[in-house]
Design a protein around this motif. Structure first.
Motif, PDB file in Angstrom:
ATOM      1  N   ASN B 106       0.691  -1.231   0.038  1.00 20.79           N
ATOM      2  CA  ASN B 106      -0.003  -0.105   0.153  1.00 20.79           C
ATOM      3  C   ASN B 106       0.818   0.940  -0.046  1.00 20.79           C
ATOM      4  O   ASN B 106       1.848   1.466   0.865  1.00 20.79           O
ATOM      5  N   PRO B 107       0.604   2.203  -0.946  1.00 21.77           N
ATOM      6  CA  PRO B 107       1.562   3.172  -1.269  1.00 21.77           C
ATOM      7  C   PRO B 107       1.335   4.223  -0.129  1.00 21.77           C
ATOM      8  O   PRO B 107       2.391   4.666   0.399  1.00 21.77           O
ATOM      9  N   ASP B 108       0.244   4.378   0.274  1.00 17.99           N
ATOM     10  CA  ASP B 108       0.095   5.590   1.518  1.00 17.99           C
ATOM     11  C   ASP B 108       0.465   4.836   2.826  1.00 17.99           C
ATOM     12  O   ASP B 108       0.031   3.861   2.940  1.00 17.99           O
ATOM     13  N   LYS B 109       0.735   5.487   3.784  1.00 17.95           N
ATOM     14  CA  LYS B 109       1.311   5.002   4.971  1.00 17.95           C
ATOM     15  C   LYS B 109       0.097   4.881   5.627  1.00 17.95           C
ATOM     16  O   LYS B 109       0.344   4.316   7.229  1.00 17.95           O
ATOM     17  N   THR B 110      -1.109   5.253   5.597  1.00 18.94           N
ATOM     18  CA  THR B 110      -2.411   4.956   6.589  1.00 18.94           C
ATOM     19  C   THR B 110      -2.819   3.421   6.392  1.00 18.94           C
ATOM     20  O   THR B 110      -2.436   2.834   5.185  1.00 18.94           O
ATOM     21  N   GLY B 111      -3.241   2.901   7.484  1.00 23.75           N
ATOM     22  CA  GLY B 111      -3.838   1.555   7.480  1.00 23.75           C
ATOM     23  C   GLY B 111      -2.767   0.453   7.363  1.00 23.75           C
ATOM     24  O   GLY B 111      -1.680   0.718   7.617  1.00 23.75           O
ATOM     25  N   ASP B 112      -3.134  -0.522   6.865  1.00 23.85           N
ATOM     26  CA  ASP B 112      -2.469  -1.811   6.549  1.00 23.85           C
ATOM     27  C   ASP B 112      -1.142  -1.518   5.637  1.00 23.85           C
ATOM     28  O   ASP B 112      -1.452  -0.774   4.832  1.00 23.85           O
ATOM     29  N   GLU B 113      -0.340  -1.967   5.899  1.00 25.91           N
ATOM     30  CA  GLU B 113       0.854  -1.955   4.850  1.00 25.91           C
ATOM     31  C   GLU B 113       0.637  -2.874   3.624  1.00 25.91           C
ATOM     32  O   GLU B 113       1.112  -2.476   2.653  1.00 25.91           O
ATOM     33  N   MET B 114      -0.002  -4.020   3.749  1.00 23.38           N
ATOM     34  CA  MET B 114      -0.034  -4.988   2.698  1.00 23.38           C
ATOM     35  C   MET B 114      -1.509  -5.244   2.709  1.00 23.38           C
ATOM     36  O   MET B 114      -2.452  -5.535   3.494  1.00 23.38           O
ATOM     37  N   THR B 115      -2.076  -5.163   1.047  1.00 21.75           N
ATOM     38  CA  THR B 115      -3.456  -6.082   1.014  1.00 21.75           C
ATOM     39  C   THR B 115      -3.205  -7.225   0.198  1.00 21.75           C
ATOM     40  O   THR B 115      -2.498  -7.264  -0.834  1.00 21.75           O
ATOM     41  N   LEU B 116      -4.100  -8.217   0.875  1.00 19.15           N
ATOM     42  CA  LEU B 116      -4.048  -9.542   0.031  1.00 19.15           C
ATOM     43  C   LEU B 116      -4.945  -9.379  -1.431  1.00 19.15           C
ATOM     44  O   LEU B 116      -5.782  -8.862  -1.300  1.00 19.15           O
ATOM     45  N   ILE B 117      -4.315  -9.867  -2.371  1.00 21.85           N
ATOM     46  CA  ILE B 117      -4.609  -9.511  -3.736  1.00 21.85           C
ATOM     47  C   ILE B 117      -5.207 -11.052  -4.211  1.00 21.85           C
ATOM     48  O   ILE B 117      -6.239 -11.470  -4.741  1.00 21.85           O
ATOM     49  N   MET B 118      -4.269 -12.239  -3.952  1.00 17.86           N
ATOM     50  CA  MET B 118      -4.841 -13.550  -4.435  1.00 17.86           C
ATOM     51  C   MET B 118      -3.852 -14.525  -3.603  1.00 17.86           C
ATOM     52  O   MET B 118      -2.949 -14.295  -3.245  1.00 17.86           O
ATOM     53  N   GLU B 119      -4.469 -15.659  -3.491  1.00 22.57           N
ATOM     54  CA  GLU B 119      -3.931 -16.667  -2.967  1.00 22.57           C
ATOM     55  C   GLU B 119      -3.787 -17.925  -3.964  1.00 22.57           C
ATOM     56  O   GLU B 119      -4.905 -18.177  -4.808  1.00 22.57           O
ATOM     57  N   CYS B 120      -2.938 -18.999  -3.866  1.00 24.46           N
ATOM     58  CA  CYS B 120      -2.727 -20.091  -5.021  1.00 24.46           C
ATOM     59  C   CYS B 120      -2.036 -21.125  -4.348  1.00 24.46           C
ATOM     60  O   CYS B 120      -1.274 -21.092  -3.447  1.00 24.46           O
ATOM     61  N   GLU B 121      -2.796 -22.400  -4.612  1.00 21.96           N
ATOM     62  CA  GLU B 121      -2.048 -23.590  -4.036  1.00 21.96           C
ATOM     63  C   GLU B 121      -2.051 -24.533  -5.270  1.00 21.96           C
ATOM     64  O   GLU B 121      -2.949 -24.730  -6.167  1.00 21.96           O
ATOM     65  N   GLU B 122      -0.772 -25.121  -5.703  1.00 21.30           N
ATOM     66  CA  GLU B 122      -0.443 -25.805  -6.838  1.00 21.30           C
ATOM     67  C   GLU B 122       0.212 -27.149  -6.376  1.00 21.30           C
ATOM     68  O   GLU B 122       0.658 -27.241  -5.425  1.00 21.30           O
ATOM     69  N   VAL B 123      -0.200 -28.193  -7.144  1.00 19.52           N
ATOM     70  CA  VAL B 123       0.781 -29.537  -7.212  1.00 19.52           C
ATOM     71  C   VAL B 123       1.426 -29.461  -8.457  1.00 19.52           C
ATOM     72  O   VAL B 123       0.985 -29.067  -9.321  1.00 19.52           O
ATOM     73  N   ARG B 124       2.936 -29.509  -8.306  1.00 18.79           N
ATOM     74  CA  ARG B 124       4.003 -29.530  -9.228  1.00 18.79           C
ATOM     75  C   ARG B 124       4.671 -30.986  -9.250  1.00 18.79           C
ATOM     76  O   ARG B 124       4.633 -31.535  -8.166  1.00 18.79           O
ATOM     77  N   ILE B 125       5.130 -31.090 -10.207  1.00 22.99           N
ATOM     78  CA  ILE B 125       6.326 -32.477 -10.320  1.00 22.99           C
ATOM     79  C   ILE B 125       7.652 -32.092 -10.792  1.00 22.99           C
ATOM     80  O   ILE B 125       7.774 -30.757 -11.481  1.00 22.99           O
ATOM     81  N   PHE B 126       8.671 -32.761 -10.612  1.00 23.32           N
ATOM     82  CA  PHE B 126       9.819 -32.497 -11.240  1.00 23.32           C
ATOM     83  C   PHE B 126       9.837 -33.252 -12.453  1.00 23.32           C
ATOM     84  O   PHE B 126       9.732 -34.805 -12.210  1.00 23.32           O
ATOM     85  N   ALA B 127      10.232 -32.907 -13.535  1.00 20.59           N
ATOM     86  CA  ALA B 127       9.968 -33.636 -14.904  1.00 20.59           C
ATOM     87  C   ALA B 127      11.099 -33.836 -15.571  1.00 20.59           C
ATOM     88  O   ALA B 127      12.075 -32.885 -15.517  1.00 20.59           O
ATOM     89  N   ALA B 128      11.370 -34.955 -16.131  1.00 22.51           N
ATOM     90  CA  ALA B 128      12.491 -35.369 -17.079  1.00 22.51           C
ATOM     91  C   ALA B 128      11.704 -35.384 -18.436  1.00 22.51           C
ATOM     92  O   ALA B 128      10.617 -35.936 -18.635  1.00 22.51           O
TER      93      ALA B 128
END
Lengths: 150, 150, 150, 150
Positions: B106-128
């Motif tokens: 958050n650019p202005d110094k009032t209120g919270d410092e950060m605002t949640l924009i999105m969350e993500c959970e992934e399943v990945r593999i190591f590929a060959a």
């Protein structure tokens, strides 16, 4: 027993060289580009005017995403032709569920005609600009859009 | 009681004009571009060599996605600076779960410092690469990578 | 003799895995993404407000491209850090020339510090929306922007 | 008098919502995405095998760009259908010139059928991997490809 059929649209997408990463397969954010295009084409094919027109009439500027869940089954590469099949699976008060199934056309005539590449389920809203100009807000599902798309 | 702490990396991303759509907000596939970059930087920051090196040693050519689930909470626009916080939430036999939390400074110094924009959970593999050259295959989680990243 | 110095801004860009193509090198349209971001940052760094603010004051909604000429000298790949150096080379009545030089930071300390990757010269305009809503039109170069950027 | 006709391919491209920026028009790096796709389709349509096949036979892994010059004439927006017309204008020893003309199909039946959106002229090479694995090198124009494309 009620069987509710919903309109399904198929959106065609060629995979290009630049859609693929150093592993030689589609870089996954590109699937979301195509899903977003398929989402918009679904509404166009159902007869809903483009968003730059609805902005002036109903205030709808687009259908931003609230939630998405995708499952990647097989890889695709450049030269492939993909079919993105899309329909609305559920209408809620202020959101709707859109489902996608991306299949690859198998070039050789042996075996199955299509191979499942990925599936995706999204929650989207119909958005309008906020009066104060700061961001967007969800509209109730417009009845005329729902009628066209069901 | 065991408290398992996992390494968390923060990846910084500026939002550019071209990342935004006609509604003036980030076009959502771009979030997945940034999440993929954050995923790779997580391994780099943990000391794992880049994939073009691991391809020659362990055969790993990257960490393709098997499943992703994202929730979009607030919009972001150009000029915003985003923090993408990433960690491995779970190691399985042939896959792993990577979690992301994207917050806006958050650019202005009032209120919270950060605002949640999105969350993500992934399943990945190591590929060959597959021996027959047709696509990729999942490797068992390399023990040395797991050790570096836990 | 007059020596006219012009403000030069350096924009940093990491190259990511997904920016590269199956040949393992940056897919060239991505260079234009970064050049466009560097163009905007040039104005921001010079003190020009973001376009969503100038739209309300002077009508400027952005600086669309009229002409671009790029020369690709060396390839880049993921893991590379690029410096995009940008300045305005010429102010015309209704357009301006912006020049770019993209260099790669050499990770090893031997030899040159930077390697030239590409060069680009563009003609851009300051655009406003047309009164009839159909597309955009070029504005005369705003004097206050020119003063800030020279 | 010799009149040399060269093969010309037309590549169709729909403009999507996500291809457009907050000004509501195509964000210009996307034109280069489409030009690159048109370049590849030119070779495919002329009968040249895809690069993952030529890599095994002649060593060609693609046609990276050396120089590009583009002129933007009119804007395009989502819903538009574009025709990208492409041909090889000149064959040199180790490079070739490819020219593009992007036109928009006018939806209403009055006036001209097509509107010129942009033009582009590129210099490209046929590239192979370097023996030392570090980057790519230019090959002499393969005679069989030139024969297929002229």
């Amino acid at each position: 027993m009620n069987i509710i059929m919903s309109k399904t649209i198929t959106y065609l997408q060629r995979v290009e060289f630049g859609d693929c990463d150093p592993a030689g397969i589609v870089w996954f954010p590109n699937f979301f580009r195509w899903i977003d295009a398929a989402s918009r084409h679904f509404f166009i094919e159902c007869g809903v005017p483009p968003w730059h027109e609805t902005e002036k009439t109903t205030g709808v500027i687009g259908t931003p995403l609230v939630d998405t869940h995708a499952r990647f089954v097989k890889t695709a590469s450049y030269g492939d032709v993909l079919h993105v099949r899309v329909h609305v699976a559920e209408w809620r008060d202020k959101s709707f569920v859109q489902r996608y199934r991306i299949e690859r056309v198998n070039p050789d005539k042996t075996g199955d005609e299509m191979t499942l590449i990925m599936e995706c389920e999204e929650v989207r809203i119909f958005a309008a600009r906020r009066e104060d100009g700061a961001g967007i807000r969800a509209l109730p599902i417009p009845a005329e859009i729902r009628a066209l798309c069901s």
